[in-house]
Design a protein around this motif. Structure first.
Motif, mmCIF file in Angstrom:
data_model
loop_
_atom_site.group_PDB
_atom_site.id
_atom_site.type_symbol
_atom_site.label_atom_id
_atom_site.label_comp_id
_atom_site.label_asym_id
_atom_site.label_seq_id
_atom_site.Cartn_x
_atom_site.Cartn_y
_atom_site.Cartn_z
ATOM 1 N N THR A 52 65.844 62.781 26.297
ATOM 2 C CA THR A 52 67.279 62.561 26.268
ATOM 3 C C THR A 52 68.302 63.451 25.724
ATOM 4 O O THR A 52 69.114 64.333 26.018
ATOM 5 N N LYS A 56 70.869 66.704 26.661
ATOM 6 C CA LYS A 56 72.395 66.648 26.054
ATOM 7 C C LYS A 56 72.537 68.189 25.327
ATOM 8 O O LYS A 56 73.296 69.198 25.468
ATOM 9 N N GLY A 63 72.143 62.538 32.582
ATOM 10 C CA GLY A 63 70.827 62.121 32.205
ATOM 11 C C GLY A 63 70.784 60.917 33.545
ATOM 12 O O GLY A 63 71.102 60.523 33.685
ATOM 13 N N ALA A 88 68.302 56.030 24.279
ATOM 14 C CA ALA A 88 68.402 57.650 25.225
ATOM 15 C C ALA A 88 70.400 57.425 25.449
ATOM 16 O O ALA A 88 70.652 58.346 25.227
ATOM 17 N N CYS A 89 70.954 56.703 25.945
ATOM 18 C CA CYS A 89 71.864 56.215 25.900
ATOM 19 C C CYS A 89 72.956 56.520 24.362
ATOM 20 O O CYS A 89 73.741 57.540 24.230
ATOM 21 N N ALA A 92 72.186 59.843 23.964
ATOM 22 C CA ALA A 92 72.766 61.105 24.603
ATOM 23 C C ALA A 92 74.748 61.279 24.524
ATOM 24 O O ALA A 92 74.822 61.892 24.814
ATOM 25 N N ASP A 93 75.370 59.845 24.349
ATOM 26 C CA ASP A 93 76.849 60.562 23.634
ATOM 27 C C ASP A 93 76.932 61.843 23.333
ATOM 28 O O ASP A 93 76.162 62.226 22.535
ATOM 29 N N MET A 95 77.353 62.867 26.594
ATOM 30 C CA MET A 95 76.622 62.586 27.955
ATOM 31 C C MET A 95 76.415 61.872 29.121
ATOM 32 O O MET A 95 75.554 61.151 28.095
ATOM 33 N N VAL A 97 74.885 58.839 31.239
ATOM 34 C CA VAL A 97 73.273 58.436 31.694
ATOM 35 C C VAL A 97 73.549 57.510 32.421
ATOM 36 O O VAL A 97 73.886 56.657 32.825
#
Length: 145
Positions: A52, A56, A63, A88-89, A92-93, A95, A97
């Motif tokens: 992830t 990013k 994602g 993962a979320c 990713a922030d 971005m 998911v």
């Protein structure tokens, strides 16, 4: 194939491309693709926090995290679970998911509460004679109907 096409610029007329987690090995691929078309939508499959973060860092637009739950498309391979999706979320922030893999309408709220921007469903929608009622159930669960 996707990596070679992106690196060479052969996908310059495509609106976007989806990378596998293996394609994330070279972050510069997406940057080179954007030299040809800065608006190109580039997404990537991710399966853990490290992938992830690579997506990013590669400036992917989104994602696709999976597989969250057990699914017949990955027999014998247990789902990664809501906790892994949430991690993962968070990594990713900002971005977005999307959750994929064994997602039924009853899972949508849990995935969104874990931080998913949305969900993706493939097998369930394509494996039924009339997917409309199921699609409506997903949209209801997302609050978009």
């Amino acid at each position: 194939m996707r990596r070679a096409a992106l690196a060479s610029g052969e996908v310059t007329e495509a609106a976007g491309v989806h990378l596998t987690s293996a394609d994330l090995g070279e972050v510069g691929i997406t940057r080179r693709a954007r030299r040809f078309d800065p608006s190109m939508l580039i997404g990537a499959s991710v399966h853990d926090v490290a992938q992830t973060l690579r997506a990013k860092d590669a400036m992917c637009a989104f994602g696709l995290f999976g597989h969250v739950f057990d699914t017949s498309s990955k027999p014998g391979v247990p789902g990664r679970g809501i906790g892994a999706l949430a991690s993962a979320c968070q990594a990713a922030d900002p971005m977005p998911v999307f959750a994929i893999g064994g997602i039924a309408p009853l899972h949508v709220a849990t995935c969104v509460e874990a931080g998913a921007f949305g969900v993706a469903a493939v097998r369930g929608l394509f494996g039924v004679p009339d997917p409309r009622p199921l699609l409506e159930a997903y949209l209801d669960a997302l609050g978009t109907s």
